[in-house]
Design a protein around this motif. Structure first.
Motif, PDB file in Angstrom:
ATOM      1  N   ARG A   1       3.327   0.675  10.314  1.00 39.50           N
ATOM      2  CA  ARG A   1       3.551   1.829   9.445  1.00 39.50           C
ATOM      3  C   ARG A   1       4.955   2.360   9.650  1.00 39.50           C
ATOM      4  N   ASP A   2       5.516   2.867   8.561  1.00 45.01           N
ATOM      5  CA  ASP A   2       6.828   3.502   8.588  1.00 45.01           C
ATOM      6  C   ASP A   2       6.605   4.942   8.149  1.00 45.01           C
ATOM      7  N   ASN A   3       6.554   5.846   9.106  1.00 48.71           N
ATOM      8  CA  ASN A   3       6.244   7.247   8.786  1.00 48.71           C
ATOM      9  C   ASN A   3       7.348   7.914   7.973  1.00 48.71           C
ATOM     10  N   ALA A   4       8.560   7.420   8.091  1.00 42.49           N
ATOM     11  CA  ALA A   4       9.658   7.984   7.301  1.00 42.49           C
ATOM     12  C   ALA A   4       9.501   7.656   5.813  1.00 42.49           C
ATOM     13  N   LYS A   5       8.812   6.549   5.528  1.00 44.07           N
ATOM     14  CA  LYS A   5       8.616   6.129   4.142  1.00 44.07           C
ATOM     15  C   LYS A   5       7.179   6.342   3.663  1.00 44.07           C
ATOM     16  N   ASN A   6       6.354   6.949   4.510  1.00 45.01           N
ATOM     17  CA  ASN A   6       4.938   7.169   4.160  1.00 45.01           C
ATOM     18  C   ASN A   6       4.272   5.872   3.710  1.00 45.01           C
ATOM     19  N   THR A   7       4.537   4.812   4.429  1.00 46.89           N
ATOM     20  CA  THR A   7       4.084   3.494   3.999  1.00 46.89           C
ATOM     21  C   THR A   7       3.457   2.727   5.157  1.00 46.89           C
ATOM     22  N   VAL A   8       2.380   2.024   4.825  1.00 49.74           N
ATOM     23  CA  VAL A   8       1.765   1.090   5.760  1.00 49.74           C
ATOM     24  C   VAL A   8       1.916  -0.308   5.187  1.00 49.74           C
TER      25      VAL A   8
END
Length: 120
Positions: A74-81
């Motif tokens: 997950r990339d929390n900066a991009k709100n993406t899993v």
């Protein structure tokens, strides 16, 4: 309103790779664990993998089915899993769904799914 949008599914040959993405919006992303599920024709939806929101711990489903081939991040900066899938097999063919579960409340939200087709 929480929304999830999956992408990355397509037709690929056996042995190939795909990277699926699930983009989250509508609330604080790190308050949610996010999982991937898949559903093949005439089969029940099955759990593939999940990642916690608090510390990024990952969990994988049937180890024989995905062990060593699928990796969740997950990339929390991009709100993406992301679900990285390598060594794809025809039996991986399914619609892949993303689900977010809010910590403590257990509220679930689903995306619309993305089709993965693996040809032999």
């Amino acid at each position: 309103q929480v929304q999830l949008v999956e992408s990355g599914g397509r037709l690929v040959q056996a042995g190939g790779s795909l990277k699926l993405a699930c983009v989250f919006s509508g609330d604080t992303f790190t308050n949610y664990g996010v999982g991937w599920f898949r559903q093949a024709p005439e089969r029940e939806r099955e759990f593939v993998a999940a990642i916690s929101g608090s510390d990024g711990t990952t969990y994988y489903g049937d180890s024989d089915a995905v062990k060593g081939r699928f990796t969740l991040s997950r990339d929390n900066a991009k709100n993406t899993v992301y679900l990285q899938m390598n060594g794809l097999k025809p039996e991986d063919t399914a619609v892949y769904y993303c689900k977010a579960r809010r910590d403590f409340s257990g509220d679930d939200y689903w995306g619309q799914g993305t089709q993965v087709t693996v040809s032999s």
